[in-house]
Motif scaffolding. Structure first.
Motif, mmCIF file in Angstrom:
data_model
loop_
_atom_site.group_PDB
_atom_site.id
_atom_site.type_symbol
_atom_site.label_atom_id
_atom_site.label_comp_id
_atom_site.label_asym_id
_atom_site.label_seq_id
_atom_site.Cartn_x
_atom_site.Cartn_y
_atom_site.Cartn_z
ATOM 1 N N ASP A 171 41.100 38.579 36.508
ATOM 2 C CA ASP A 171 42.123 38.489 37.549
ATOM 3 C C ASP A 171 41.547 38.145 38.921
ATOM 4 O O ASP A 171 42.263 38.198 39.922
ATOM 5 C CB ASP A 171 42.881 39.809 37.641
ATOM 6 C CG ASP A 171 41.948 40.995 37.907
ATOM 7 O OD1 ASP A 171 40.989 41.179 37.149
ATOM 8 O OD2 ASP A 171 42.201 41.745 38.881
ATOM 9 N N ASN A 201 46.026 37.250 35.461
ATOM 10 C CA ASN A 201 47.260 37.143 36.222
ATOM 11 C C ASN A 201 48.278 36.316 35.445
ATOM 12 O O ASN A 201 47.922 35.505 34.580
ATOM 13 C CB ASN A 201 46.983 36.505 37.581
ATOM 14 C CG ASN A 201 46.119 37.383 38.459
ATOM 15 O OD1 ASN A 201 46.417 38.555 38.684
ATOM 16 N ND2 ASN A 201 45.015 36.827 38.967
ATOM 17 N N LYS A 202 49.549 36.528 35.753
ATOM 18 C CA LYS A 202 50.618 35.965 34.925
ATOM 19 C C LYS A 202 50.568 34.439 34.812
ATOM 20 O O LYS A 202 50.866 33.879 33.751
ATOM 21 C CB LYS A 202 51.972 36.390 35.471
ATOM 22 C CG LYS A 202 52.268 35.917 36.901
ATOM 23 C CD LYS A 202 53.614 36.428 37.381
ATOM 24 C CE LYS A 202 53.952 35.897 38.768
ATOM 25 N NZ LYS A 202 55.269 36.391 39.230
ATOM 26 N N LYS A 234 50.641 31.516 31.353
ATOM 27 C CA LYS A 234 51.464 30.314 31.220
ATOM 28 C C LYS A 234 50.623 29.061 31.050
ATOM 29 O O LYS A 234 51.044 28.098 30.404
ATOM 30 C CB LYS A 234 52.359 30.160 32.451
ATOM 31 C CG LYS A 234 53.427 31.221 32.599
ATOM 32 C CD LYS A 234 54.142 31.120 33.929
ATOM 33 C CE LYS A 234 54.848 29.786 34.086
ATOM 34 N NZ LYS A 234 55.605 29.726 35.369
ATOM 35 N N ALA A 238 48.809 41.554 31.162
ATOM 36 C CA ALA A 238 49.263 40.806 32.336
ATOM 37 C C ALA A 238 49.064 41.659 33.586
ATOM 38 O O ALA A 238 49.651 42.738 33.705
ATOM 39 C CB ALA A 238 50.728 40.428 32.184
ATOM 40 N N MET A 256 49.690 42.534 37.367
ATOM 41 C CA MET A 256 50.875 42.299 38.169
ATOM 42 C C MET A 256 50.744 42.708 39.632
ATOM 43 O O MET A 256 51.756 42.881 40.312
ATOM 44 C CB MET A 256 52.071 43.020 37.538
ATOM 45 C CG MET A 256 52.521 42.428 36.218
ATOM 46 S SD MET A 256 53.172 40.753 36.453
ATOM 47 C CE MET A 256 53.582 40.308 34.759
ATOM 48 N N GLY A 314 54.833 40.613 40.081
ATOM 49 C CA GLY A 314 55.545 40.307 38.847
ATOM 50 C C GLY A 314 56.303 41.524 38.379
ATOM 51 O O GLY A 314 56.375 42.541 39.068
ATOM 52 N N GLU A 345 58.987 40.152 33.025
ATOM 53 C CA GLU A 345 58.265 38.876 33.059
ATOM 54 C C GLU A 345 57.060 38.917 32.134
ATOM 55 O O GLU A 345 56.781 37.959 31.411
ATOM 56 C CB GLU A 345 57.836 38.557 34.489
ATOM 57 C CG GLU A 345 57.196 37.196 34.651
ATOM 58 C CD GLU A 345 56.894 36.859 36.090
ATOM 59 O OE1 GLU A 345 56.681 35.666 36.377
ATOM 60 O OE2 GLU A 345 56.857 37.784 36.935
ATOM 61 N N ALA A 346 56.330 40.041 32.146
ATOM 62 C CA ALA A 346 55.174 40.183 31.261
ATOM 63 C C ALA A 346 55.594 40.060 29.796
ATOM 64 O O ALA A 346 54.913 39.414 28.988
ATOM 65 C CB ALA A 346 54.489 41.526 31.507
ATOM 66 N N LEU A 354 56.347 36.529 28.856
ATOM 67 C CA LEU A 354 55.125 35.741 28.726
ATOM 68 C C LEU A 354 54.347 36.070 27.456
ATOM 69 O O LEU A 354 53.371 35.394 27.132
ATOM 70 C CB LEU A 354 54.223 35.968 29.946
ATOM 71 C CG LEU A 354 54.723 35.370 31.264
ATOM 72 C CD1 LEU A 354 53.893 35.891 32.434
ATOM 73 C CD2 LEU A 354 54.670 33.847 31.216
ATOM 74 N N ALA A 387 52.872 39.110 26.848
ATOM 75 C CA ALA A 387 51.785 40.067 27.093
ATOM 76 C C ALA A 387 51.970 41.320 26.257
ATOM 77 O O ALA A 387 53.090 41.728 25.932
ATOM 78 C CB ALA A 387 51.724 40.425 28.572
ATOM 79 N N VAL A 391 50.639 45.741 30.595
ATOM 80 C CA VAL A 391 50.763 45.424 32.019
ATOM 81 C C VAL A 391 49.735 46.250 32.776
ATOM 82 O O VAL A 391 49.461 47.405 32.420
ATOM 83 C CB VAL A 391 52.182 45.762 32.524
ATOM 84 C CG1 VAL A 391 52.265 45.663 34.042
ATOM 85 C CG2 VAL A 391 53.206 44.845 31.886
#
Length: 265
Positions: A24, A56-57, A61, A73, A75, A92, A96-97, A100, A102, A105
């Motif tokens: 990260d 990181n998110k 992606k 992920a 955040m 985030g 969202e995690a 994606l 994940a 978190v």
């Protein structure tokens, strides 16, 4: 009945233990050596013994293919260029995690920082969301800020770790105190599993491996080493050596990393 959190924990842990590479650093420090091409790094190291990686998110992606190991992920973030690098803000959400893909978190909380209250508030919120959606929360609890004179003071490290547990984390990541006896007390006083951070890049392989060995002997469930893996001259070999300590409970430095102790790069 098996819950979603247990299934996801099984993707980031192996037999209840963790060997994670956190990646990260791109937001805080930029594209530093070792993570300029994260996708290649993950592809080249994921079969060497890692249980998961942390990014990181946006990196999730950007991955060209689905990874074969667990994904955490991250955040929260701050940059070294900003007015207060210790003020980690939320970037985030748990939903969202999950979108994606994940498996967990993570949040970074600096205990002792002037912005600690805001970070703790966000930690509590995210912990509640993680419980709602049955996704593991890894809290990075670092003694770091204006009120911290010695970030490795065992009583302060124990306090930081306990805060993470009491705020709702499933796993706490914190700094190693420097010796197994004092760190054993940190582990005993924390009601959830603990993993250690790698800290600054070590000078030698033996330093990296001894820290891992001592932490495991003190009761940690694993390590999350960043620079000491991704800036190592031979990342796969240091991962294999760490895997031996964490999962096999033995380590032959002569056979794993060569006859002589070599400097990590």
């Amino acid at each position: 009945m098996v819950l979603g959190k247990e299934i996801r924990l099984g993707r980031i842990l192996t037999n209840g233990k963790m060997l994670c590479i956190p990646l990260d650093h791109g937001i805080s420090s930029g594209p530093i050596a070792g993570i300029k091409n994260i996708a290649n790094l993950i592809d080249q190291t994921q079969d060497s013994g890692l249980t998961c990686f942390l990014v990181n998110k946006g990196i999730i992606k950007a991955l060209p293919t689905p990874p074969r190991i667990g994904i955490i992920a991250h955040m929260s973030a701050a940059t070294s260029l900003g007015p207060d690098p210790n003020n980690k803000i939320l970037m985030g959400s748990v939903k969202e995690a999950i979108r994606l893909g994940a498996d967990g978190v993570s949040l970074h909380i600096n205990i002792g920082s002037k912005e600690e209250p805001k970070m703790l508030f966000k930690l509590g919120q995210v912990a509640d969301e993680c419980n709602e959606w049955n996704i593991p929360l890894i809290a990075m609890m670092y003694p770091r800020g204006e009120n911290i004179k010695n970030p490795h003071d065992p009583s302060i490290v124990a306090h930081a770790a306990r805060i993470g547990a009491e705020a709702g984390a499933d796993i706490v990541k914190t700094v190693y105190t420097g010796d197994p006896n004092s760190f054993r007390e940190v582990v005993k006083s924390c009601p959830v599993p603990i993993v250690i951070a790698g800290g600054p890049k070590s000078n030698t392989d033996s330093e990296i491996l001894q820290m891992c060995r001592d932490a495991m002997n003190a009761g940690a469930i694993g390590v999350t080493f960043g620079r000491n893996i991704f800036q190592h001259k031979r990342p796969n070999e240091i991962i294999k050596a760490l895997h031996s300590i964490i999962f096999e409970k033995f380590y032959n430095e002569r056979s794993k990393l060569g006859k002589n102790k070599k400097k990590s790069e």
